[in-house]
Design an enzyme around this catalytic site. Structure first.
Site, PDB file in Angstrom:
ATOM      1  N   ASP A  14       0.823  -1.223   0.000  1.00  0.00           N
ATOM      2  CA  ASP A  14       0.000   0.000   0.000  1.00  0.00           C
ATOM      3  C   ASP A  14       0.853   1.267   0.000  1.00  0.00           C
ATOM      4  O   ASP A  14       0.436   2.308   0.507  1.00  0.00           O
ATOM      5  CB  ASP A  14      -0.954   0.030   1.210  1.00  0.00           C
ATOM      6  CG  ASP A  14      -1.761  -1.242   1.349  1.00  0.00           C
ATOM      7  OD1 ASP A  14      -2.419  -1.618   0.363  1.00  0.00           O
ATOM      8  OD2 ASP A  14      -1.726  -1.867   2.424  1.00  0.00           O
ATOM      9  N   HIS A  42      -4.223  -1.719  -6.849  1.00  0.00           N
ATOM     10  CA  HIS A  42      -3.604  -0.454  -7.232  1.00  0.00           C
ATOM     11  C   HIS A  42      -4.698   0.520  -7.640  1.00  0.00           C
ATOM     12  O   HIS A  42      -5.588   0.177  -8.421  1.00  0.00           O
ATOM     13  CB  HIS A  42      -2.635  -0.648  -8.406  1.00  0.00           C
ATOM     14  CG  HIS A  42      -1.388  -1.380  -8.033  1.00  0.00           C
ATOM     15  ND1 HIS A  42      -0.525  -1.920  -8.961  1.00  0.00           N
ATOM     16  CD2 HIS A  42      -0.842  -1.660  -6.826  1.00  0.00           C
ATOM     17  CE1 HIS A  42       0.491  -2.497  -8.338  1.00  0.00           C
ATOM     18  NE2 HIS A  42       0.305  -2.354  -7.047  1.00  0.00           N
TER      19      HIS A  42
END
Length: 440
Positions: A14, A42
């Site tokens: 992340d 993503h």
């Protein structure tokens, strides 16, 4: 010859890799996924104002939203065919051409329904405190089958009789585990076979020898971008085991998971948040309280919108951990760093950096190998002054607040890797470039 760049997450995932990969594809002709599966998420924000569009990708490489860029899914990726086709359909519904630009390795192991059943049943059976925090998407069990040499792979789909024979054999084994050990329902053979065969013809035109295609592209002078998923500290070998994913997330996997030689990889970019986050279980030495208002942890969580793209779970937040990044830098052989989400720290009067730990009465300056030792680490902090000015959207290094520049330089010093890029927002142009990975 082209120049090839590997983009790696250096923390627990992340870190903002998607935006950077999308930005770098302006100088690349191909983007490659080389590990993980649809447990990775993503988020890309493209365009301005009313024309702005957000794309959430799991399997398709981030370069797909750049017209003309070829995308590759390498043999190191575990593939849920249904999810991939659904993702392709979603992109095509908003005008993104996918099928003419996407290649899939025939060697990708297939995620099938029984892998998902195993994943969920195992996590449910774990006692509180020992839960891994799996996404429940069948990633781990599929990698297990790969290592045990019983996986069904993409090319098996095109030989129906052989596929059915292999499926019957492996399902017999897994149904024994599901019913006798995990006390859950068996998976139906015919339903699994029908579901897999349904996707075979849709996938067939996309399946190519990715290793050979990448070699040819490199020989033709194309720049290639290798897109990592998750992060180094979730790597199955080098992460906080057993609180890890089931694949290798480090730079070395770019070679093994795509079929290119290591000497073809020229630059490794480590993506790093200006603070730390983690989803799911596992030790996190610099973790902060994210629930109490007006605390640094709450600001990171709230302002950083720290919610998992795939899991929708709140991410745990903490101060930047230089000792952890030091290990990541060495494992990956980082050439440069990209620092993301600097603006989340705007307005804090003081910032703390974890420079090492106290462990069993000794000071250590590198994240330990085992989760048990990491859990016993007491962070050692260095305090730096914060800044009140905004860093959001800043495009020049000299326009950053002096204390923000000092903070970034200190991270660079502590980790031993130069900061080459600073991302100051989700847009492509909200990026400060000190050294371009492709030499642009």
């Amino acid at each position: 010859m082209g120049k090839n760049v590997v983009v790696i997450g250096t923390q627990w995932g992340d870190e903002g890799k998607g935006k950077i990969v999308d930005w770098l594809t302006d100088h690349a002709q191909g983007v490659i996924r080389f590990q993980g599966g649809h447990n990775a998420g993503h988020t890309l924000v493209i365009g301005q104002g009313a024309a702005q569009r957000e794309y959430k990708l799991n399997l398709v490489p981030s370069g797909i939203v750049r017209e003309g860029v070829r995308c590759y899914i390498g043999n190191g990726v575990v593939l849920d065919a249904g999810h991939l086709l659904e993702e392709i359909g979603g992109l095509e519904s908003v005008g993104v051409e996918v099928r003419s630009r996407l290649m899939i390795s025939p060697g990708c192991p297939l995620i099938l329904g029984y892998h998902v059943s195993l994943d969920k049943a195992r996590e449910a059976a774990r006692t509180q405190g020992k839960k891994i925090g799996t996404t429940g998407k069948g990633i781990g069990p599929t990698y297990e089958d790969k290592v045990a040499r019983r996986a069904l792979r993409v090319y098996d789909l095109f030989y129906p009789e052989r596929f059915a024979e292999k499926l019957a054999e492996v399902l017999d084994y897994h149904n024994f585990v599901l019913t006798r050990h995990l006390n859950t329902e068996a998976v139906d053979f015919q339903a699994q076979l029908d579901a897999a065969m349904k996707h075979a013809e849709s996938l067939r035109p996309l399946v190519h020898d990715v290793s050979a295609a990448l070699y040819d592209a490199h020989q033709a002078g194309h720049n290639l971008l290798f897109e990592g998923a998750q992060g180094t500290l979730l790597d199955v070998d080098h992460g906080t085991y057993p609180y890890v994913t089931s694949s290798n997330c480090v730079a070395g996997q770019a070679s093994a998971g795509s079929g290119v030689g290591p000497s073809m990889l020229h630059y490794v970019l480590g993506i790093t948040k200006a603070y730390c986050t983690r989803v799911g279980g596992g030790p996190f030495p610099s973790e902060l309280d994210i629930e109490t208002d007006a605390t640094p942890g709450h600001q990171m969580s709230d302002k950083g919108r720290e919610i998992g793209t795939v899991t929708r779970r709140k991410r745990r937040c903490g101060w930047f951990d230089a000792a952890a990044l030091r290990r990541s830098a060495r494992i990956n052989g980082l050439t440069g760093l990209c620092i993301t989400k600097l603006d989340v720290l705007d307005g804090l009067s003081e910032l703390e950096i974890c420079t090492g730990y106290k462990l069993d009465g000794k000071v250590v300056d590198l994240l330990p190998v085992g989760a048990e030792d990491v859990a016993r680490c007491e962070p050692i902090y260095e305090v730096m002054p914060g800044w009140q000015e905004t860093t959001f959207g800043v495009k020049r290094w000299d326009d950053l607040p002096a204390n923000a520049r000092a903070y970034l330089k200190r991270l660079e010093e502590l980790c031993g890797v130069p900061v080459d890029i600073v991302s100051t927002g989700p847009e492509r142009d909200e990026t400060i470039v000190l050294r371009h990975p492709f030499g642009a």
